[in-house]
Design a protein around this motif. Structure first.
Motif, mmCIF file in Angstrom:
data_model
loop_
_atom_site.group_PDB
_atom_site.id
_atom_site.type_symbol
_atom_site.label_atom_id
_atom_site.label_comp_id
_atom_site.label_asym_id
_atom_site.label_seq_id
_atom_site.Cartn_x
_atom_site.Cartn_y
_atom_site.Cartn_z
ATOM 1 N N VAL A 216 24.268 -19.574 -6.848
ATOM 2 C CA VAL A 216 25.687 -19.188 -6.901
ATOM 3 C C VAL A 216 26.311 -19.323 -5.518
ATOM 4 O O VAL A 216 27.389 -19.922 -5.354
ATOM 5 C CB VAL A 216 25.847 -17.742 -7.416
ATOM 6 N N THR A 217 25.651 -18.789 -4.519
ATOM 7 C CA THR A 217 26.157 -18.873 -3.149
ATOM 8 C C THR A 217 26.293 -20.327 -2.708
ATOM 9 O O THR A 217 27.280 -20.704 -2.072
ATOM 10 C CB THR A 217 25.232 -18.102 -2.194
ATOM 11 N N GLU A 218 25.312 -21.157 -3.045
ATOM 12 C CA GLU A 218 25.402 -22.590 -2.722
ATOM 13 C C GLU A 218 26.631 -23.222 -3.366
ATOM 14 O O GLU A 218 27.300 -24.063 -2.752
ATOM 15 C CB GLU A 218 24.155 -23.321 -3.220
ATOM 16 N N GLY A 219 26.933 -22.825 -4.582
ATOM 17 C CA GLY A 219 28.062 -23.412 -5.295
ATOM 18 C C GLY A 219 29.390 -23.202 -4.604
ATOM 19 O O GLY A 219 30.302 -24.037 -4.712
ATOM 20 N N TYR A 220 29.511 -22.104 -3.867
ATOM 21 C CA TYR A 220 30.770 -21.824 -3.169
ATOM 22 C C TYR A 220 30.973 -22.702 -1.940
ATOM 23 O O TYR A 220 32.051 -22.697 -1.338
ATOM 24 C CB TYR A 220 30.821 -20.352 -2.763
ATOM 25 N N SER A 221 29.952 -23.471 -1.558
ATOM 26 C CA SER A 221 30.085 -24.331 -0.372
ATOM 27 C C SER A 221 31.180 -25.376 -0.549
ATOM 28 O O SER A 221 31.790 -25.814 0.436
ATOM 29 C CB SER A 221 28.754 -25.012 -0.052
ATOM 30 N N THR A 222 31.449 -25.785 -1.792
ATOM 31 C CA THR A 222 32.533 -26.746 -2.029
ATOM 32 C C THR A 222 33.859 -26.200 -1.531
ATOM 33 O O THR A 222 34.658 -26.913 -0.906
ATOM 34 C CB THR A 222 32.634 -27.082 -3.533
ATOM 35 N N VAL A 258 30.084 -16.043 5.321
ATOM 36 C CA VAL A 258 29.363 -15.787 6.568
ATOM 37 C C VAL A 258 28.439 -16.943 6.910
ATOM 38 O O VAL A 258 28.392 -17.413 8.056
ATOM 39 C CB VAL A 258 28.556 -14.468 6.456
ATOM 40 N N SER A 259 27.700 -17.431 5.919
ATOM 41 C CA SER A 259 26.779 -18.539 6.161
ATOM 42 C C SER A 259 27.517 -19.763 6.699
ATOM 43 O O SER A 259 27.044 -20.444 7.614
ATOM 44 C CB SER A 259 26.042 -18.913 4.873
ATOM 45 N N HIS A 260 28.677 -20.039 6.137
ATOM 46 C CA HIS A 260 29.426 -21.218 6.544
ATOM 47 C C HIS A 260 29.945 -21.091 7.970
ATOM 48 O O HIS A 260 29.757 -21.993 8.792
ATOM 49 C CB HIS A 260 30.597 -21.442 5.600
ATOM 50 N N TYR A 261 30.582 -20.001 8.286
ATOM 51 C CA TYR A 261 31.228 -19.879 9.589
ATOM 52 C C TYR A 261 30.275 -19.531 10.713
ATOM 53 O O TYR A 261 30.655 -19.567 11.881
ATOM 54 C CB TYR A 261 32.367 -18.868 9.523
ATOM 55 N N HIS A 262 29.037 -19.232 10.389
ATOM 56 C CA HIS A 262 28.047 -18.994 11.426
ATOM 57 C C HIS A 262 27.035 -20.121 11.516
ATOM 58 O O HIS A 262 25.896 -19.923 11.915
ATOM 59 C CB HIS A 262 27.343 -17.649 11.196
ATOM 60 N N THR A 263 27.444 -21.315 11.120
ATOM 61 C CA THR A 263 26.592 -22.484 11.331
ATOM 62 C C THR A 263 26.591 -22.830 12.812
ATOM 63 O O THR A 263 27.352 -22.295 13.607
ATOM 64 C CB THR A 263 27.112 -23.699 10.531
ATOM 65 N N SER A 264 25.744 -23.773 13.186
ATOM 66 C CA SER A 264 25.618 -24.137 14.601
ATOM 67 C C SER A 264 26.666 -25.141 15.047
ATOM 68 O O SER A 264 26.669 -25.571 16.195
ATOM 69 C CB SER A 264 24.216 -24.703 14.856
#
Length: 393
Positions: A216-222, A258-264
């Motif tokens: 589910v969390t992966e799906g929001y990456s779009t 959070v996962s998206h905006y805290h990438t490197s």
């Protein structure tokens, strides 16, 4: 600073909390980093009504609060539904069905899965989940696309209008008249344990149930990569730190933010994420206060999509380390922002409009300094469109 009361579910203890919390556990370089899987967006492109949703520019609010830009991501038209939930729901259903059918999800189309369900005589699969509204409708829509049944458990506080929308997708809606959202989770677990056709597709997790919520969390990456493209286009490519404001129910959506905006990626240096919850169901903020997942007793709120009493186990460590501040708002504050955004031609329901109320609170409490704001781009995630609700007194 305003305060509110919260009751711990396990002990019955009543505690008084401040309305805004600067996260004492904040470690933005911590857990939660992930690479975007390009097959997610490629899958979404196969769905009916595929297309980007609107990113509104709100210059009047940017001027009022002293930011370089304020944008609102309007999810009221995602795939013909009034919410972003189908992004996570569609990918999770696809991955779950592919797993059951032993297919490679990254290389398998929606039509291929539909054919496999029929030809392999695996048609006795039934999607089972629970919802406060938009999640259940999204899962039901996916069941319709795959031509399989769906059973949706809903809490008693859900109004008949919302129930009818889910039934309109073809699902069997089971109402727990006196039940909370946490009670519907238990009902889903029981259904799955006692019926071999049941395929549980949930956007929250607990020990032993983490894989599907992770999808589910992966799906929001779009949605996240879409916002990146739109912000770049509307700021002429300026590389500004982002202040993202996201709603929290069980936490799967905020986990993705959070996962998206805290990438490197260098473009995301200096980003901050603020979460918002209703005072009637601030389970994530209470968990921050206790430094552990802490189930709470929930109450009534017009922000139905956030009326959850227990944070997701896979989201919790990511949010604990990566959220800058946690904010609570009441129904009147949310309703006021619904009206304000409507006047700005932005279609936001109570959960979506709550992000604007939270932004103002963060600024009023000086949690983001005036000088820092001048060089920041704010993204408010409005996760649902306007809908029926009782206007608070």
């Amino acid at each position: 600073m305003s305060t509110y009361q919260v009751t711990h579910l396990a002990t019955g203890e009543h505690v008084t909390r401040p309305g805004v919390l600067l996260n004492p556990h904040y470690k933005p370089a911590g857990k939660g980093r992930r690479e975007v899987d390009p097959s997610v967006e490629a899958y979404h492109a196969q769905l009916p009504h595929y297309g980007s949703t609107i990113l509104h520019s709100l210059p009047s609010i940017a001027h009022e609060l002293g930011f370089a830009h304020v944008f609102l991501k309007d999810e009221s038209t995602r795939f013909g539904l009034p919410s972003f939930k189908i992004l996570g729901g569609s990918w999770a259903v696809h991955r779950a069905l592919c797993s059951r059918l032993d297919l490679d999800a990254s290389a398998t189309t929606l039509e291929t899965v539909k054919q496999a369900i029929t030809t392999r005589k695996a048609a006795d699969v039934r999607l089972v989940t629970c919802t406060e509204g938009n999640w259940g409708r999204a899962v039901s829509r996916m069941a319709k696309y795959y031509a399989i049944p769906a059973t949706i458990y809903v809490p008693g506080f859900m109004n008949e209008y919302t129930r009818s929308l889910i039934r309109g997708e073809g699902a069997d809606v089971k109402v727990l008249d006196d039940g909370s959202y946490d009670d519907t989770i238990a009902a889903v677990q029981h259904d799955t344990e006692t019926h071999p056709d049941a395929l549980m597709v949930m956007d929250t997790s607990w020990p032993g149930y983490t894989e599907i919520p992770g999808w589910v969390t992966e799906g929001y990456s779009t949605l996240m990569t879409e916002v990146d493209r739109q912000v770049v286009a509307q700021t002429d490519g300026a590389s500004l730190p982002v202040l993202a404001v996201a709603s929290v129910g069980v936490g799967s959506w905020a986990h993705s933010v959070v996962s998206h905006y805290h990438t490197s990626s260098p473009r995301h240096g200096g980003n901050k994420i603020v979460t918002v919850e209703p005072i009637a169901a601030a389970c994530f903020k209470e968990s921050l206060q206790c430094n552990a997942i802490t189930p709470i007793r929930t109450g009534h709120t017009i922000m139905n999509g956030m009326n959850c009493g227990t944070a997701s186990t896979i989201a919790w460590p990511v949010l604990r380390d990566g959220v800058y501040a946690a904010v609570t708002v009441n129904d009147w504050e949310s309703h006021g922002c619904v009206q304000e955004l409507q006047a700005l031609d932005a279609n936001a329901g109570p959960c979506g409009a709550a992000t604007l109320a939270a932004l103002r609170k963060v600024c009023n409490e000086q949690m983001i300094g005036k000088e820092e704001r001048k060089a920041m781009c704010v993204v408010l995630f409005s996760t649902e469109g306007r809908r029926e609700y009782d206007v608070p007194p």
